[in-house]
Design an enzyme around this catalytic site. Structure first.
Site, mmCIF file in Angstrom:
data_model
loop_
_atom_site.group_PDB
_atom_site.id
_atom_site.type_symbol
_atom_site.label_atom_id
_atom_site.label_comp_id
_atom_site.label_asym_id
_atom_site.label_seq_id
_atom_site.Cartn_x
_atom_site.Cartn_y
_atom_site.Cartn_z
ATOM 1 C CG HIS A 76 94.768 81.765 128.831
ATOM 2 N ND1 HIS A 76 93.672 81.591 129.759
ATOM 3 C CD2 HIS A 76 95.659 82.490 129.344
ATOM 4 C CE1 HIS A 76 93.786 82.134 130.954
ATOM 5 N NE2 HIS A 76 95.333 82.868 130.970
ATOM 6 C CG ASP A 100 96.105 81.973 134.686
ATOM 7 O OD1 ASP A 100 96.080 81.489 133.835
ATOM 8 O OD2 ASP A 100 96.463 83.195 134.660
ATOM 9 C CG ASP A 151 110.698 90.706 139.588
ATOM 10 O OD1 ASP A 151 109.847 90.978 138.619
ATOM 11 O OD2 ASP A 151 111.093 91.659 140.002
ATOM 12 C CG ASP A 170 99.422 85.805 130.948
ATOM 13 O OD1 ASP A 170 98.757 86.710 131.243
ATOM 14 O OD2 ASP A 170 99.277 84.458 131.122
ATOM 15 C CG ASP A 173 95.678 95.453 135.187
ATOM 16 O OD1 ASP A 173 95.450 95.040 134.149
ATOM 17 O OD2 ASP A 173 94.814 94.911 135.994
HETATM 18 N N1 AAT Z 1 96.595 84.446 132.783
HETATM 19 C C1 AAT Z 1 95.756 85.774 132.625
HETATM 20 C C2 AAT Z 1 95.847 86.228 133.868
HETATM 21 C C3 AAT Z 1 96.754 87.218 133.986
HETATM 22 S S1 AAT Z 1 97.582 87.034 135.735
HETATM 23 C C4 AAT Z 1 99.382 87.916 135.528
HETATM 24 C C5 AAT Z 1 100.260 87.349 136.530
HETATM 25 O O1 AAT Z 1 101.529 88.167 136.399
HETATM 26 C C6 AAT Z 1 99.606 87.280 137.886
HETATM 27 O O2 AAT Z 1 99.540 86.034 138.463
HETATM 28 C C7 AAT Z 1 100.745 88.217 138.894
HETATM 29 O O3 AAT Z 1 100.961 87.592 140.313
HETATM 30 C C8 AAT Z 1 102.014 88.006 137.729
HETATM 31 N N2 AAT Z 1 103.043 88.947 137.960
HETATM 32 C C9 AAT Z 1 102.819 90.397 138.005
HETATM 33 N N3 AAT Z 1 103.971 90.643 138.063
HETATM 34 C C10 AAT Z 1 104.840 89.795 138.044
HETATM 35 C C11 AAT Z 1 106.285 89.974 137.955
HETATM 36 N N4 AAT Z 1 107.038 91.116 138.146
HETATM 37 N N5 AAT Z 1 106.924 88.925 137.484
HETATM 38 C C12 AAT Z 1 106.358 87.781 137.367
HETATM 39 N N6 AAT Z 1 104.942 87.449 137.383
HETATM 40 C C13 AAT Z 1 104.433 88.811 137.672
HETATM 41 C C14 AAT Z 1 97.067 88.419 133.302
HETATM 42 C C15 AAT Z 1 95.780 89.513 133.574
HETATM 43 C C16 AAT Z 1 95.847 90.819 132.634
HETATM 44 C C17 AAT Z 1 95.193 91.696 133.177
HETATM 45 C C18 AAT Z 1 93.647 91.966 133.363
HETATM 46 N N7 AAT Z 1 93.093 93.299 133.803
#
Ligand code: AAT
Length: 295
Positions: A76, A100, A151, A170, A173
């Protein structure tokens, strides 16, 4: 003397329940589970929270590690402070994903940021953070934060031109709901909503993961922006413990003109970020340089 059960406070790591993230068919990472706290299936993904003995509370999405109490600060701080301390005066910031709240928490340490908008697809992630991760949720509850559930691809498409100074991707995967957030088309839309001098910082996976095409994602960023740099850092609970982010802009270099006055104030509050780390994070090992050679 014998196993006490996973829900016991003094559970023994020798027995009980273990969590395992399988990075691929060959490699995994494991944590002893002290207590499972939360598990729901949202319309987008499975959301779990558990207490681990080694890394504190952990949030997983579809079984993959998103953050842990012990090392969330690395991710972060780096995804936020690097672009915000290179930009001359970031006033409006967009965070895509990051439900988060950890990225918002770091972004809002900067007094010059007037508003930080978060666009998270899954309200279950935001709810779980509010309930189980108070140290992250401070970002979600901040008076200058605005939370939008939807989205990120659509949100960016529908945002006016030049609306943001910094966009932070952020995201999860590049599987499931996160796929669209790694495409060239998406990065072009991000460029459209950036004001002149704008910067995008995007989560770009582990350089060690051969099954993920790092060159392709960096190439997609390069389709939209003239200068693209890879930044690396160490995150023990993420696959291979070694992570990368893409810094992209049409004008800004990632570390030649750090705003030192603001950076000196910020580095007093951080656990990973400091000015030396900022500069050093763009020094890449040869295997990564080679992977990105044609980008
Ligand atoms: N802050 C570190 C944690 C993350 S979370 C990434 C977030 O992206 C998740 O809460 C997920 O719901 C959100 N997300 C996924 N796709 C979309 C989208 N299309 N639009 C908006 N939000 C979305 C990052 C983790 C890093 C990878 C670790 N392996």
């Amino acid at each position: 003397p014998y196993a006490l059960g996973a829900d016991s406070d003094n559970a023994s790591p020798s027995f009980d329940l273990w969590y395992q993230e399988r990075h691929n068919d060959e490699i995994s990472f494991g944590l002893h589970v002290k207590k499972t706290l939360h598990s729901v299936q949202s319309p987008f993904q499975r959301v779990d929270v558990f207490e681990s003995t080694g890394f504190g509370r952990v949030l997983t999405l579809d079984g993959l590690m998103m953050c842990s109490d012990r090392d969330e600060f690395v991710y972060h701080e780096m995804i936020s402070h690097v672009p915000l301390l290179v930009h001359r005066k970031p006033r409006r910031v967009l965070v895509i994903g990051g439900g988060d709240g950890g990225t918002l928490r770091e972004v809002l340490r900067h007094d010059c940021v007037e508003e930080a908008v978060l666009c998270e697809i899954d309200s279950e992630v935001v709810d779980a953070a509010r309930q189980y991760f108070p140290a992250l949720a401070v970002g979600l509850n901040h008076p200058r934060a605005k939370i939008h559930i939807g989205d990120g691809v659509e949100f960016v498409k529908n945002s006016p031109k030049g609306e943001f100074d910094v966009v932070i991707v952020d995201s999860t995967d590049p599987i499931g709901p996160g796929v669209g957030l790694f495409s060239g088309e998406f990065y072009n839309q991000v460029k459209r909503i950036l004001a002149p001098g704008g910067i995008v910082m995007a989560q770009c996976e582990s350089p060690w993961e051969n099954k993920f095409d790092l060159a392709k994602v960096y190439g997609n960023l390069k389709e939209a922006f003239t200068s693209v740099y890879s930044m690396v850092g160490t995150i023990p609970s993420y696959p291979y413990g070694y992570w990368s982010w893409g810094f992209a802009s049409d004008v800004q270099h990632p570390f030649e003109k750090i705003d030192l006055e603001r950076a000196k104030a910020i580095e007093k509050t951080t656990k990973y970020y400091n000015i030396d780390i900022h500069r050093g994070a763009f020094a890449l090992p040869n295997f990564l340089r080679q992977k990105l050679a044609h980008v």
